[in-house]
Design a protein around this motif. Structure first.
Motif, PDB file in Angstrom:
ATOM      1  N   SER A  83       0.839  -1.192   0.000  1.00 21.82           N
ATOM      2  CA  SER A  83       0.000   0.000   0.000  1.00 21.82           C
ATOM      3  C   SER A  83       0.873   1.240   0.000  1.00 21.82           C
ATOM      4  CB  SER A  83      -0.880   0.005   1.248  1.00 21.82           C
ATOM      5  OG  SER A  83      -1.569   1.227   1.365  1.00 21.82           O
ATOM      6  N   ILE A  84       0.461   2.197  -0.801  1.00 22.92           N
ATOM      7  CA  ILE A  84       1.130   3.500  -0.817  1.00 22.92           C
ATOM      8  C   ILE A  84       0.038   4.548  -0.945  1.00 22.92           C
ATOM      9  CG2 ILE A  84       1.508   3.606  -3.312  1.00 22.92           C
ATOM     10  CD1 ILE A  84       4.274   4.544  -0.970  1.00 22.92           C
ATOM     11  N   ASP A  85       0.168   5.635  -0.229  1.00 25.86           N
ATOM     12  CA  ASP A  85      -0.842   6.691  -0.320  1.00 25.86           C
ATOM     13  C   ASP A  85      -0.635   7.515  -1.588  1.00 25.86           C
ATOM     14  OD1 ASP A  85      -1.942   5.807   2.012  1.00 25.86           O
ATOM     15  OD2 ASP A  85      -1.373   7.537   3.212  1.00 25.86           O
ATOM     16  N   ALA A  86      -1.695   8.134  -2.052  1.00 30.91           N
ATOM     17  CA  ALA A  86      -1.686   8.853  -3.332  1.00 30.91           C
ATOM     18  C   ALA A  86      -0.797  10.079  -3.339  1.00 30.91           C
ATOM     19  CB  ALA A  86      -3.115   9.248  -3.708  1.00 30.91           C
ATOM     20  N   ASP A  87      -0.397  10.556  -2.175  1.00 32.37           N
ATOM     21  CA  ASP A  87       0.486  11.724  -2.125  1.00 32.37           C
ATOM     22  C   ASP A  87       1.939  11.334  -1.832  1.00 32.37           C
ATOM     23  OD1 ASP A  87       0.077  10.993   0.516  1.00 32.37           O
ATOM     24  OD2 ASP A  87      -0.326  13.021   1.221  1.00 32.37           O
ATOM     25  N   CYS A  88       2.261  10.054  -2.000  1.00 36.08           N
ATOM     26  CA  CYS A  88       3.620   9.561  -1.784  1.00 36.08           C
ATOM     27  C   CYS A  88       4.283   9.212  -3.107  1.00 36.08           C
ATOM     28  CB  CYS A  88       3.599   8.321  -0.905  1.00 36.08           C
ATOM     29  SG  CYS A  88       3.012   8.622   0.758  1.00 36.08           S
ATOM     30  N   THR A  89       5.581   9.420  -3.181  1.00 31.27           N
ATOM     31  CA  THR A  89       6.357   9.031  -4.366  1.00 31.27           C
ATOM     32  C   THR A  89       7.538   8.188  -3.899  1.00 31.27           C
ATOM     33  OG1 THR A  89       7.521  11.151  -4.288  1.00 31.27           O
ATOM     34  CG2 THR A  89       5.701  10.971  -5.833  1.00 31.27           C
ATOM     35  N   PRO A  90       7.379   6.875  -3.923  1.00 28.79           N
ATOM     36  CA  PRO A  90       8.432   5.994  -3.415  1.00 28.79           C
ATOM     37  C   PRO A  90       9.648   5.943  -4.344  1.00 28.79           C
ATOM     38  CG  PRO A  90       6.692   4.702  -4.399  1.00 28.79           C
ATOM     39  CD  PRO A  90       6.226   6.139  -4.405  1.00 28.79           C
ATOM     40  N   LEU A 114       8.638   7.155   5.544  1.00 31.57           N
ATOM     41  CA  LEU A 114       7.990   8.261   4.854  1.00 31.57           C
ATOM     42  C   LEU A 114       8.577   9.565   5.371  1.00 31.57           C
ATOM     43  CD1 LEU A 114       4.398   8.695   3.847  1.00 31.57           C
ATOM     44  CD2 LEU A 114       5.457  10.525   5.122  1.00 31.57           C
ATOM     45  N   LEU A 115       9.107  10.361   4.463  1.00 32.03           N
ATOM     46  CA  LEU A 115       9.660  11.657   4.814  1.00 32.03           C
ATOM     47  C   LEU A 115       8.788  12.744   4.216  1.00 32.03           C
ATOM     48  CD1 LEU A 115      13.420  10.941   4.086  1.00 32.03           C
ATOM     49  CD2 LEU A 115      12.260  10.903   6.303  1.00 32.03           C
ATOM     50  N   GLU A 116       8.349  13.669   5.045  1.00 34.31           N
ATOM     51  CA  GLU A 116       7.560  14.816   4.576  1.00 34.31           C
ATOM     52  C   GLU A 116       8.477  15.758   3.805  1.00 34.31           C
ATOM     53  OE1 GLU A 116       4.323  15.835   4.938  1.00 34.31           O
ATOM     54  OE2 GLU A 116       3.663  14.167   6.168  1.00 34.31           O
ATOM     55  N   ILE A 117       8.092  16.100   2.598  1.00 37.08           N
ATOM     56  CA  ILE A 117       8.882  17.069   1.830  1.00 37.08           C
ATOM     57  C   ILE A 117       8.037  18.252   1.385  1.00 37.08           C
ATOM     58  CG2 ILE A 117      10.602  15.403   1.072  1.00 37.08           C
ATOM     59  CD1 ILE A 117       9.118  15.332  -1.638  1.00 37.08           C
ATOM     60  N   ASP A 118       6.739  18.174   1.627  1.00 41.13           N
ATOM     61  CA  ASP A 118       5.846  19.272   1.263  1.00 41.13           C
ATOM     62  C   ASP A 118       5.671  20.170   2.474  1.00 41.13           C
ATOM     63  OD1 ASP A 118       3.912  21.019   0.395  1.00 41.13           O
ATOM     64  OD2 ASP A 118       2.304  19.538   0.337  1.00 41.13           O
ATOM     65  N   PHE A 119       6.258  21.332   2.415  1.00 39.77           N
ATOM     66  CA  PHE A 119       6.149  22.281   3.515  1.00 39.77           C
ATOM     67  C   PHE A 119       5.362  23.508   3.075  1.00 39.77           C
ATOM     68  CE2 PHE A 119      10.359  20.207   4.295  1.00 39.77           C
ATOM     69  CZ  PHE A 119       9.914  19.382   5.312  1.00 39.77           C
ATOM     70  N   SER A 120       4.261  23.277   2.355  1.00 40.70           N
ATOM     71  CA  SER A 120       3.480  24.394   1.839  1.00 40.70           C
ATOM     72  C   SER A 120       2.665  25.082   2.929  1.00 40.70           C
ATOM     73  CB  SER A 120       2.580  23.935   0.692  1.00 40.70           C
ATOM     74  OG  SER A 120       1.757  22.870   1.109  1.00 40.70           O
ATOM     75  N   SER A 121       2.590  24.459   4.099  1.00 37.40           N
ATOM     76  CA  SER A 121       1.887  25.111   5.210  1.00 37.40           C
ATOM     77  C   SER A 121       2.666  24.882   6.496  1.00 37.40           C
ATOM     78  CB  SER A 121       0.467  24.560   5.352  1.00 37.40           C
ATOM     79  OG  SER A 121       0.495  23.282   5.941  1.00 37.40           O
ATOM     80  N   VAL A 122       2.359  25.672   7.489  1.00 39.47           N
ATOM     81  CA  VAL A 122       2.981  25.520   8.802  1.00 39.47           C
ATOM     82  C   VAL A 122       2.642  24.143   9.374  1.00 39.47           C
ATOM     83  CG1 VAL A 122       3.004  26.406  11.168  1.00 39.47           C
ATOM     84  CG2 VAL A 122       2.998  27.989   9.246  1.00 39.47           C
ATOM     85  N   CYS A 123       1.428  23.675   9.110  1.00 39.04           N
ATOM     86  CA  CYS A 123       1.005  22.354   9.593  1.00 39.04           C
ATOM     87  C   CYS A 123       1.875  21.246   9.006  1.00 39.04           C
ATOM     88  CB  CYS A 123      -0.461  22.105   9.258  1.00 39.04           C
ATOM     89  SG  CYS A 123      -1.584  23.215  10.108  1.00 39.04           S
ATOM     90  N   ASP A 124       2.191  21.335   7.714  1.00 38.90           N
ATOM     91  CA  ASP A 124       3.053  20.337   7.083  1.00 38.90           C
ATOM     92  C   ASP A 124       4.417  20.305   7.753  1.00 38.90           C
ATOM     93  OD1 ASP A 124       1.121  19.636   5.184  1.00 38.90           O
ATOM     94  OD2 ASP A 124       1.812  21.173   3.779  1.00 38.90           O
ATOM     95  N   PHE A 125       4.977  21.488   7.994  1.00 38.64           N
ATOM     96  CA  PHE A 125       6.287  21.559   8.633  1.00 38.64           C
ATOM     97  C   PHE A 125       6.225  20.995  10.045  1.00 38.64           C
ATOM     98  CE2 PHE A 125       9.550  23.650  11.174  1.00 38.64           C
ATOM     99  CZ  PHE A 125      10.672  23.225  10.486  1.00 38.64           C
ATOM    100  N   TRP A 126       5.205  21.353  10.814  1.00 36.18           N
ATOM    101  CA  TRP A 126       5.057  20.858  12.174  1.00 36.18           C
ATOM    102  C   TRP A 126       4.981  19.330  12.181  1.00 36.18           C
ATOM    103  CZ3 TRP A 126       1.809  17.836  15.000  1.00 36.18           C
ATOM    104  CH2 TRP A 126       1.948  17.898  16.381  1.00 36.18           C
ATOM    105  N   ARG A 127       4.188  18.780  11.275  1.00 36.68           N
ATOM    106  CA  ARG A 127       4.037  17.326  11.194  1.00 36.68           C
ATOM    107  C   ARG A 127       5.363  16.651  10.873  1.00 36.68           C
ATOM    108  NH1 ARG A 127      -0.184  16.757   7.691  1.00 36.68           N
ATOM    109  NH2 ARG A 127       1.227  16.707   5.939  1.00 36.68           N
ATOM    110  N   SER A 128       6.170  17.259  10.008  1.00 36.87           N
ATOM    111  CA  SER A 128       7.456  16.658   9.635  1.00 36.87           C
ATOM    112  C   SER A 128       8.411  16.578  10.817  1.00 36.87           C
ATOM    113  CB  SER A 128       8.091  17.431   8.486  1.00 36.87           C
ATOM    114  OG  SER A 128       8.609  18.663   8.942  1.00 36.87           O
ATOM    115  N   VAL A 129       8.269  17.481  11.752  1.00 38.71           N
ATOM    116  CA  VAL A 129       9.150  17.503  12.927  1.00 38.71           C
ATOM    117  C   VAL A 129       8.578  16.676  14.081  1.00 38.71           C
ATOM    118  CG1 VAL A 129      10.172  19.000  14.699  1.00 38.71           C
ATOM    119  CG2 VAL A 129      10.107  19.751  12.301  1.00 38.71           C
ATOM    120  N   HIS A 130       7.278  16.783  14.322  1.00 35.01           N
ATOM    121  CA  HIS A 130       6.674  16.206  15.514  1.00 35.01           C
ATOM    122  C   HIS A 130       5.880  14.917  15.297  1.00 35.01           C
ATOM    123  CE1 HIS A 130       7.874  19.724  17.771  1.00 35.01           C
ATOM    124  NE2 HIS A 130       7.378  20.476  16.804  1.00 35.01           N
TER     125      HIS A 130
END
Length: 173
Positions: A83-90, A114-130
């Motif tokens: 399974s891979i989510d639609a917003d992932c690029t393996p 899974l590494l977050e690389i989309d930092f288009s919002s503050v929420c995305d950045f927060w999720r990548s760290v926490h």
């Protein structure tokens, strides 16, 4: 070589589905089938997915991530289900690396990183760290596997009773 089918649960994924599918069809590990579960999308997701050799199944309304996962499990017959989510690029060797973890018949599932690389919002950045969506490399018995990039033995998913459909967008894993 172990036989694997892959599914992508997707709801309104027109912005990312082509990146995901391009990456899926570049995998170094052969796939028996690629199944996309359209979970009631209202954007161009289905039109874009139809440009690829995928088996498309659609829900007539948005039923949630767990329901999409269960639809896939019920419609895939290979021993292993990826399974891979639609917003992932393996990466191209993503599936090959995960399949190496199935050296024991007692292994029910394995997950990738899974590494977050989309930092288009503050929420995305927060999720990548926490809220990292992976376990450390040496984690042999993690508390759970994240839903976004996993492989399970189909039998294990059936034996646990599928995903809990009360969870529509998160926590189903």
């Amino acid at each position: 070589m172990k036989t694997v089918s892959l599914y992508i649960p997707c709801f309104n994924g027109a912005k990312t589905i082509q990146f995901c599918l391009d990456a899926i069809f570049k995998q170094t590990y052969p796939l028996e089938e690629v199944l996309m579960i359209d979970d009631g999308s209202t954007d161009e997701t289905v039109k874009l997915a139809n440009q690829y050799p995928v088996r498309l199944m659609s829900h007539n309304m948005n039923r949630g991530l767990a329901a999409a996962r269960n639809t896939a499990i019920r419609n895939i017959n290979t021993e292993f289900i990826a399974s891979i989510d639609a917003d992932c690029t393996p990466e191209p060797d993503w599936l090959s690396q995960i399949m190496e973890r199935f050296d024991s018949p007692k292994t029910a599932g394995a997950g990738g990183k899974l590494l977050e690389i989309d930092f288009s919002s503050v929420c995305d950045f927060w999720r990548s760290v926490h809220m990292k969506q992976y376990w450390e490399d040496n984690e042999v018995f993690p508390p759970f596997l994240f839903g976004s990039n996993t492989v399970f033995r189909r039998e294990a998913l059936i034996n646990i009773g599928f995903y809990n459909e009360n969870y529509k967008s998160n926590y189903e894993d």
